[in-house]
Design an enzyme around this catalytic site. Structure first.
Site, PDB file in Angstrom:
ATOM      1  N   LYS A   1      33.170   1.731  22.074  1.00 15.81           N
ATOM      2  CA  LYS A   1      32.371   0.528  22.419  1.00 15.81           C
ATOM      3  C   LYS A   1      32.562   0.258  23.919  1.00 15.81           C
ATOM      4  O   LYS A   1      33.313   0.275  24.468  1.00 15.81           O
ATOM      5  CB  LYS A   1      32.785  -0.711  21.463  1.00 15.81           C
ATOM      6  CG  LYS A   1      34.407  -1.271  21.710  1.00 15.81           C
ATOM      7  CD  LYS A   1      34.526  -2.068  22.933  1.00 15.81           C
ATOM      8  CE  LYS A   1      36.064  -2.385  23.007  1.00 15.81           C
ATOM      9  NZ  LYS A   1      36.279  -3.001  24.213  1.00 15.81           N
TER      10      LYS A   1
ATOM     11  N   ASP B   1      39.687  -5.224  17.244  1.00 11.91           N
ATOM     12  CA  ASP B   1      38.741  -4.355  17.768  1.00 11.91           C
ATOM     13  C   ASP B   1      38.519  -3.442  16.438  1.00 11.91           C
ATOM     14  O   ASP B   1      37.361  -2.536  16.552  1.00 11.91           O
ATOM     15  CB  ASP B   1      38.883  -3.722  18.959  1.00 11.91           C
ATOM     16  CG  ASP B   1      38.702  -4.273  20.240  1.00 11.91           C
ATOM     17  OD1 ASP B   1      38.480  -5.660  20.088  1.00 11.91           O
ATOM     18  OD2 ASP B   1      38.873  -3.937  21.323  1.00 11.91           O
TER      19      ASP B   1
HETATM   20  O1  C5P Z   1      44.617  -7.138  18.505  1.00 10.31           O
HETATM   21  P1  C5P Z   1      45.069  -6.129  19.306  1.00 10.31           P
HETATM   22  O2  C5P Z   1      46.374  -5.761  19.075  1.00 10.31           O
HETATM   23  O3  C5P Z   1      43.919  -5.031  19.713  1.00 10.31           O
HETATM   24  O4  C5P Z   1      45.262  -6.994  20.781  1.00 10.31           O
HETATM   25  C1  C5P Z   1      46.120  -6.448  21.577  1.00 10.31           C
HETATM   26  C2  C5P Z   1      46.489  -7.420  22.743  1.00 10.31           C
HETATM   27  O5  C5P Z   1      45.500  -7.893  23.459  1.00 10.31           O
HETATM   28  C3  C5P Z   1      47.167  -8.684  21.822  1.00 10.31           C
HETATM   29  O6  C5P Z   1      48.841  -8.440  21.719  1.00 10.31           O
HETATM   30  C4  C5P Z   1      46.853  -9.759  22.939  1.00 10.31           C
HETATM   31  O7  C5P Z   1      47.858  -9.942  23.919  1.00 10.31           O
HETATM   32  C5  C5P Z   1      45.464  -9.367  23.405  1.00 10.31           C
HETATM   33  N1  C5P Z   1      44.255 -10.058  22.678  1.00 10.31           N
HETATM   34  C6  C5P Z   1      44.469 -11.437  23.057  1.00 10.31           C
HETATM   35  N2  C5P Z   1      43.195 -12.204  22.283  1.00 10.31           N
HETATM   36  C7  C5P Z   1      42.442 -11.348  21.683  1.00 10.31           C
HETATM   37  C8  C5P Z   1      42.646 -10.110  21.378  1.00 10.31           C
HETATM   38  C9  C5P Z   1      43.566  -9.626  22.081  1.00 10.31           C
HETATM   39  O8  C5P Z   1      44.844 -12.216  24.072  1.00 10.31           O
HETATM   40  N3  C5P Z   1      41.387 -12.054  21.053  1.00 10.31           N
END
Ligand code: C5P
Length: 300
Positions: free
Chosen positions: A11, A138
């Site tokens: 993406k 994601d």
């Molecule tokens: O959800 P995911 O594990 O992919 O997110 C990785 C990191 O990205 C999270 O630990 C956070 O630090 C950051 N993040 C965020 N806000 C979001 C998505 C991700 O701060 N909406």
């Protein structure tokens, strides 16, 4: 069934608006996802335990232990089904690793769809979406594909109709960036500036450009609130973006948390020429032409 194959797209975010830091460490987003034709392939084969093997040029950069998101996805699915199923997952990786293109999320989504089929669970998309949201912000979009607005952490999705195909060039960088550190840098820069962080809003002009398939309007409306943070952590990306603009890109942007740079082209021929110019001039060490939107995780 002894083996199942699923294809999952990368993406790019055509709008990534980041709200204030939440108490749970995440940020509320307006995140317009767009699935593009760079794919990982996840094969799931019958086995007694859950394992993963990675093939392709990115293989040595992907963990194969419990940190692997595809393994976590298969385990979460087995837990949801209440049984201790096994699967050998073999992933052919083409999506850049830690590149801001949701490569890990794609593999998790692929593992969910593949194991749902391999194990004959027949879970509906809503159940897979719920498990996906727990695995990462994601992952639900990697299941869905197309073009969609993500709110909340990015996991609450509404599909967006698009009026045509858009042509892109992606230039992966040498060495990835951690998503968490790019969000952290974004917070730090905001704190230093002292400016109030506005609540994220969907860009109406961008919606119109997507709806009518107007690449010129889309190019001038691309935005990414993480870009300044990614450029601070990886200053060399600025010259890659500039080179793309000089070669006629309609828009040039860091993809998600980066460091992959995304360039919107006029059409397929321009995308091919642009990719060639970026590598020939040394502005990028590799550049791949792709198009979107494409389907999310699909059994093949
Ligand atoms: O959800 P995911 O594990 O992919 O997110 C990785 C990191 O990205 C999270 O630990 C956070 O630090 C950051 N993040 C965020 N806000 C979001 C998505 C991700 O701060 N909406």
């Amino acid at each position: 069934m002894s083996s199942v194959t699923v294809r999952v797209p990368a993406k790019v975010n055509v709008q990534l608006s980041v709200g204030p830091l939440r108490e749970d460490g995440y940020h509320d987003l307006v995140n317009v996802f767009h699935a593009v034709s760079i794919f990982d392939e996840v094969v799931a084969k019958e086995s007694d335990s859950i394992t993963v093997q990675i093939n392709g040029k990115w293989a040595d950069q992907v963990p194969t232990d419990d940190n692997n998101l595809a393994i976590q996805a298969a385990r979460a699915l087995a837990k949801h089904a209440g049984r201790s199923y096994g699967a050998d997952l073999v992933i052919q990786k083409d999506i850049p690793v830690a590149g801001g293109m949701a490569g890990g999320s794609a593999d998790a989504a692929g593992a969910l769809v593949a194991c749902n089929e391999l194990w004959g669970l027949g879970l509906p998309p809503e159940d897979l979406m719920e498990i996906a949201g727990d695995l990462g912000s994601d992952v639900p979009f990697s299941l869905l594909g197309g073009t969609a607005v993500g709110t909340g952490r990015g996991e609450q999705l509404s599909e967006l109709p698009t009026g045509g195909t858009f042509h892109w060039v992606f230039a992966p960088a040498n060495g990835g960036l951690s998503t968490a550190s790019v969000y952290g840098e974004c917070d730090r820069l905001r704190e230093v500036s002292g400016a109030q962080v506005p609540w994220p809003q969907l860009n109406d002009s961008l919606m119109e450009a997507l709806g009518t398939g107007d690449a010129y309007a889309l190019g001038s409306n691309l935005s990414n609130d993480l870009q300044t943070a990614a450029l601070t952590l990886r200053p060399s990306l600025a010259s890659t973006l500039d080179a793309g603009r000089q070669h006629g890109a309609l828009g040039a942007i860091v993809s998600g948390s980066g460091p992959t740079c995304a360039f919107l082209a006029i059409d397929a021929t321009h995308a091919r020429d642009l990719a060639q110019s970026l590598t020939a001039t040394g502005a990028a060490h590799t550049a791949v032409a792709a198009h979107g939107p494409v389907h999310g995780a699909t059994l093949i």
